[in-house]
Structure formats: C-alpha cells, structure tokens
Design a protein around this motif. Structure first.
Motif, PDB file in Angstrom:
ATOM      1  N   LEU A  28      -9.544   2.824   0.331  1.00 23.06           N
ATOM      2  CA  LEU A  28      -8.364   2.090  -0.128  1.00 23.06           C
ATOM      3  C   LEU A  28      -8.492   1.728  -1.605  1.00 23.06           C
ATOM      4  N   ALA A  32      -6.211   2.311  -5.464  1.00 21.76           N
ATOM      5  CA  ALA A  32      -5.672   1.091  -6.080  1.00 21.76           C
ATOM      6  C   ALA A  32      -5.937   1.082  -7.586  1.00 21.76           C
ATOM      7  N   TRP A 118      -1.239  -1.921  -6.071  1.00 22.70           N
ATOM      8  CA  TRP A 118      -1.209  -0.733  -5.229  1.00 22.70           C
ATOM      9  C   TRP A 118      -0.423   0.366  -5.938  1.00 22.70           C
ATOM     10  N   ALA A 134      -1.893  -7.390  -3.665  1.00 19.58           N
ATOM     11  CA  ALA A 134      -2.847  -6.291  -3.774  1.00 19.58           C
ATOM     12  C   ALA A 134      -4.260  -6.775  -3.456  1.00 19.58           C
ATOM     13  N   VAL A 158      -5.050  -4.744   5.105  1.00 22.14           N
ATOM     14  CA  VAL A 158      -4.434  -4.467   3.805  1.00 22.14           C
ATOM     15  C   VAL A 158      -3.410  -5.560   3.562  1.00 22.14           C
ATOM     16  N   VAL A 160      -0.109  -7.007   1.355  1.00 20.53           N
ATOM     17  CA  VAL A 160       1.093  -6.554   0.655  1.00 20.53           C
ATOM     18  C   VAL A 160       1.997  -7.763   0.424  1.00 20.53           C
ATOM     19  N   ARG A 167       4.769  -1.113   2.973  1.00 15.57           N
ATOM     20  CA  ARG A 167       3.620  -0.569   2.248  1.00 15.57           C
ATOM     21  C   ARG A 167       2.365  -0.552   3.130  1.00 15.57           C
ATOM     22  N   LEU A 171      -0.127   2.499   3.397  1.00 12.27           N
ATOM     23  CA  LEU A 171      -1.525   2.432   2.964  1.00 12.27           C
ATOM     24  C   LEU A 171      -2.469   2.895   4.068  1.00 12.27           C
ATOM     25  N   GLN A 174      -2.614   6.555   4.207  1.00 18.03           N
ATOM     26  CA  GLN A 174      -3.333   7.174   3.090  1.00 18.03           C
ATOM     27  C   GLN A 174      -4.823   7.349   3.395  1.00 18.03           C
TER      28      GLN A 174
END
Length: 188
Positions: A28, A32, A118, A134, A158, A160, A167, A171, A174
C-alpha cells in the motif's frame, strides 16, 4: 504531521501472520505519496515486562492509566505504578516499526503510517487523495482501531476521507484484496 480531524477506515486483511500484514502495508505504501511519512504508535500495556522496552524505545511517550486509574505522563507519574496503561507516541520514523513490534509482544497495539496522499483512482472517479484521509493502520493482536477487541490475529486498515469511501475497496484491489468490514471512524 499531526492529523487534526478523524479519518475513516476499512479493514482489508485479517491474518495470524504479522509478516503478511506488514507486506500488505508495504504494498500500500508503494502506491502512496510518502512525502512527510511519519508513523504513530499506540499500545495497551498490562505488564512491566512489556513496559520497560517500550519506554526504552519511546522515553518521551504520552501515557495514561486505564479504567479507574488516574496516573499519566502529564502528571509525571511512574507508569509501572499505574498498569494497565495506554501508551502513545506519534511522529516517528518508519525505522521504529520493527523495534516497536518486537517490544509489544502479545499486547494489543496499532502502528499507523501517515503520509501525504493516496494516488488518483480514476476507476472510481477520484482525484489524488489528500493527507487527512491518507493512512494505513496495522492493528496487532487486536481487531479494532480502539484496541478494545484483543485477538490472536492482526488487521490491516486503509484510511480514506468519509466522502471518498469508494477509495477503500479500490485500494484493497490494488494489493489483490477486498474490504472485509464496514467503514468506521478512526479514533485519532
């Protein structure tokens, strides 16, 4: 960099393997904007065996007694006389993560990486995300950000902005994962 407002977080991984949680955090962080990267720590401590190495690592940490205790670092009290306590230290370098994790043992703890933002998420219609939302948090020996649900596993969240909640699943995708829980307000 100190957060002045709450972010919102969603869990994306729960594992008994701490190194797996750290690998997901690293993946992650790789996407970033890491300008201004700092790490914040919090741990619930109930034994002097855990307290000593943590005070060695963070001698200037803030702490306060839990429950009916009223001891705190603000009063200049001796933390070992007020166990169990919550100890918090913010704005540290990433190099302090491994020593912290070694010191906490089986105590519930969080490690939160704070950074600039992010990346853009065009698939869900989002521009670059700013610093307020973030963060990545690894909850160690706990299932929640408040450290109120001790566990034998670890959870990656995560963070946000609330109005950019889409998001979080983006994420997770990802790094080959999906969200595994609801969006919750982070405690700080």
């Amino acid at each position: 960099m100190v957060s002045v407002s709450n972010s919102y977080a969603r869990p994306i991984l729960r594992t008994v393997d701490l190194s797996e949680g750290l690998r997901i955090v690293e993946r992650l962080l790789a996407i970033a904007d890491l300008r201004d990267l700092e790490v914040d720590f919090e741990v619930r401590i109930s034994s002097a065996r855990t307290l000593s190495p943590l005070l060695g690592l963070f001698p200037d940490a803030r702490w306060w007694a839990e429950g009916d205790g009223n001891g705190s670092s603000a009063k200049g009290d001796e933390p070992s006389a007020h166990l169990p306590i919550v100890l918090r230290r913010g704005a540290r370098s990433p190099e302090t993560v491994d020593p912290f994790l070694d010191a906490v043992g089986d105590s519930p703890a969080t490690v939160r990486w704070d950074f600039t933002g992010w990346p853009e998420a065009p698939e869900v219609g989002l521009d670059i995300g700013g610093a307020r939302g973030a963060f990545v948090t690894l909850c160690v020996n706990a299932r929640d950000l408040d450290l109120e649900e001790p566990a034998n596993d670890h959870t990656v969240f995560v963070h946000v902005k609330q109005f950019e909640s889409e998001r979080a699943p983006w994420l997770a995708a990802q790094v080959g994962l999906r969200v595994i829980g609801d969006l919750v307000m982070a405690p700080y």
